[in-house]
Design a protein around this motif. Sequence first.
Motif, mmCIF file in Angstrom:
data_model
loop_
_atom_site.group_PDB
_atom_site.id
_atom_site.type_symbol
_atom_site.label_atom_id
_atom_site.label_comp_id
_atom_site.label_asym_id
_atom_site.label_seq_id
_atom_site.Cartn_x
_atom_site.Cartn_y
_atom_site.Cartn_z
ATOM 1 N N SER A 100 -94.424 56.097 46.804
ATOM 2 C CA SER A 100 -94.493 54.643 46.638
ATOM 3 C C SER A 100 -95.790 54.247 45.957
ATOM 4 O O SER A 100 -95.808 53.359 45.092
ATOM 5 C CB SER A 100 -94.419 53.931 47.993
ATOM 6 O OG SER A 100 -93.486 54.525 48.817
ATOM 7 N N ALA A 103 -95.540 55.059 42.396
ATOM 8 C CA ALA A 103 -94.564 54.199 41.739
ATOM 9 C C ALA A 103 -95.160 52.839 41.441
ATOM 10 O O ALA A 103 -94.899 52.247 40.395
ATOM 11 C CB ALA A 103 -93.332 54.054 42.624
ATOM 12 N N GLN A 114 -91.257 59.834 37.322
ATOM 13 C CA GLN A 114 -90.609 60.459 38.482
ATOM 14 C C GLN A 114 -91.140 61.866 38.717
ATOM 15 O O GLN A 114 -91.421 62.249 39.854
ATOM 16 C CB GLN A 114 -89.087 60.533 38.309
ATOM 17 C CG GLN A 114 -88.373 59.220 38.477
ATOM 18 C CD GLN A 114 -88.161 58.528 37.148
ATOM 19 O OE1 GLN A 114 -88.940 58.710 36.221
ATOM 20 N NE2 GLN A 114 -87.104 57.730 37.056
ATOM 21 N N PHE A 178 -90.137 48.754 43.704
ATOM 22 C CA PHE A 178 -90.497 49.806 42.747
ATOM 23 C C PHE A 178 -90.030 49.412 41.353
ATOM 24 O O PHE A 178 -88.944 48.848 41.206
ATOM 25 C CB PHE A 178 -89.823 51.140 43.119
ATOM 26 C CG PHE A 178 -90.193 51.645 44.475
ATOM 27 C CD1 PHE A 178 -91.507 51.612 44.914
ATOM 28 C CD2 PHE A 178 -89.226 52.169 45.326
ATOM 29 C CE1 PHE A 178 -91.848 52.087 46.164
ATOM 30 C CE2 PHE A 178 -89.563 52.637 46.584
ATOM 31 C CZ PHE A 178 -90.868 52.598 46.998
ATOM 32 N N ALA A 182 -89.765 54.221 37.982
ATOM 33 C CA ALA A 182 -90.082 55.141 39.062
ATOM 34 C C ALA A 182 -88.853 55.537 39.861
ATOM 35 O O ALA A 182 -88.851 56.549 40.547
ATOM 36 C CB ALA A 182 -91.113 54.510 40.000
ATOM 37 N N ARG A 183 -87.793 54.751 39.786
ATOM 38 C CA ARG A 183 -86.641 55.039 40.640
ATOM 39 C C ARG A 183 -85.766 56.121 40.020
ATOM 40 O O ARG A 183 -85.762 56.332 38.817
ATOM 41 C CB ARG A 183 -85.824 53.774 40.861
ATOM 42 C CG ARG A 183 -86.625 52.707 41.594
ATOM 43 C CD ARG A 183 -85.696 51.746 42.282
ATOM 44 N NE ARG A 183 -84.916 52.429 43.295
ATOM 45 C CZ ARG A 183 -83.677 52.111 43.602
ATOM 46 N NH1 ARG A 183 -83.042 51.158 42.969
ATOM 47 N NH2 ARG A 183 -83.042 52.758 44.551
ATOM 48 N N VAL A 261 -87.733 56.952 46.568
ATOM 49 C CA VAL A 261 -87.459 56.303 45.285
ATOM 50 C C VAL A 261 -85.985 56.416 44.897
ATOM 51 O O VAL A 261 -85.544 55.745 43.965
ATOM 52 C CB VAL A 261 -88.353 56.865 44.152
ATOM 53 C CG1 VAL A 261 -89.795 56.525 44.397
ATOM 54 C CG2 VAL A 261 -88.153 58.351 43.980
#
Lengths: 369, 308
Positions: A100, A103, A114, A178, A182-183, A261
């Motif tokens: 987190s 992110a 990622q 986020f 980043a996800r 994420v």
Amino acid sequence: MNEQKKFDIMNYFSAIRILIAIVISLLLVFVIIFFVSDQPVYAIFKMMVGPLQTKRGLFNVLERATPLIFTALALNVSLRSGVFNIGVDGSFYMGAVIASAFALQVNMPNVIHQIVLITAAGIIGGLINTLPIMIGKYTKIDPTVLAIMFNSIFYFVGLAYVSAFLLQKGGSWGSYYFPDSARLGNLIRGTSMHWGFVIMLFTIVFVIVLMEKSSFGYKVRLTGANPNFAKYVGIKTVLVVIGAQFIGGFIGGMGGAIEMVGMYKRFQWQSQVSYVWDGLLVHMLANENPFFIPITAIFIAYLRVGAEIMSRSARLDPEIVAFLQGIVILLVASERFLYTFKKRHEQKLSLQQAKKAEEKAALEGGNSI
Amino acid sequence: MNYLVSPNFWFSILASTTPVLLATLAANIVSKAGIFNLAIEGTMLICALTGVLVSAFTKSLVLGALAGVFIGIAISYILGYFALIMKGAMNACGVAINLAATGGTVFVLATVTGSKASSSSLVSSTFPNIAVPFIKNIPFAGSILSGHNIITYLAWFFTFLTWFLLYKTKLGQEIRAVGENEETSRSAGINVNLMKFISLAFCGVYSAFGGMYLSMGSLKSFTAGMVAGRGYLSLAMNSISQGNPILGFASSLIYGFAETMTVYLELYSKLNLKLISAFPYIFIIVVLLLVQTIKNNIKKNRKKSLQN
């Protein structure tokens, strides 16, 4: 020679033993449901078949299994080195926190973001998991105790970090959302299946190869089975154990990051998630074999999702699965469970062999005269 | 820092020590018999719920307490049965009981009261607070030592009892012998499993009171997960005290001090709240490290002096 290859049900003894343990505990849970529910048959039906009835339920099982598989794989590597170190819990939680943080506080292009955040979470997770063993090594304190203490500490540290730096003001407790870079993107539309699933598949293969095919895995297993012998044949046991803890913690941290994420839009884990106990259950049910971990994890996730569906339709608390888990672990962990059964069979087998050998000897003796 | 001289501060140290002290005594006596009992946490949780439910339905404190103690011994014996007779891995059996306890108490709570969080809808009995005659009249110490829950005094008595049992009786000697070396004690004619089960019974009683103190003493009802790691902490306390109940009492006091400090710091300082909650754990680990290092050094020096 043919006789030895003959089918013998006892070759599958450990699998049968686990199955019987599961059946016994399921029956016990059914008995409990019969006592407390007004519509027990319906409740049991919902629990056992519920997840299969909808597409959503089915994918829920897979999603639920993902963190279990990660923790179980992590424990598989670290526990088989012969130390009962459950620091993976701290690795998992901190992995999610680190993910987190990366992110929200670092800007990077999509795919690289990622990769960086998962790697960072993995490294931190690995270090966290080696900590109890390192300290235990030099001070001779029991690593299990240290690991439990560190799990609490890292939980509070992670929580403090999120509340201090990532917290969104107003609304319910949680971090900022986020960014998309980043996800982990969706794998299948209409479900929450994410790319973490693919990473998980690679991790499973990696752990199977590492533990069962590589020389490192062999060293880990040997150290776990008999540290003195391992030392005697020239294995650097300390390094092997610490290496196993690091790899285990790395997988745990990665699991936490991917769960965070992949499944969630923001950090909202306000309580200790404790996937480690479920992971331990999966690891034990898989008979410490990474090959079976996905199956057992899906089984446990299936029960969980089933219990939740049951609780929605039959008003029974889903925590009933906890009884089942406890009883299964107790039975699987006990060496003597079904022991007499196996012993009797082995005695019979060896008697038969002795008899055959005798006959053979008599026959040969007759020929020579 | 004014609160350091107020009797309330020291009073709450003794109060928050009680459940951990009982758990530590439980860990002490089983560890002396060579058992590593992870299940203290779960046992406390189950007993806390049992005490509340039974006392609520029978309207009797004594019955509730008896039921709690009985269940405490029963859970310890389940662990003993699977770990000692069925030869299960001790850690795994402990984990199993904890898993069943955390989920099981929520299940039972939800089935009986309809609420997953707490039993406050039930009217359950609580253990009384006791004003100790004579002591309560002493100016400063009186207000610290008197007025505690009866279980707190019971815990102090148990500390003495465990110490006396372990170090002054034949039974205690045999229990310690079993913990030191099983094979030797077996060849000396000690019934190893009997000794282990006796110590498990004590462990069950202590954990039961520790759990019931939480749900029927310091609070008036059961809330889910209310043991909150105290059973696990007791294992660390046990490592600090090396199984000695008197030292166990001292280390529990250290924990009580750390926990009360945390509460007061949360009230009076501007530090990050969540980080302060980690303070007791960090404090315990530091103490544990110090004690262990000193112990290792003593051992090393003794070895050296023997060689010379």
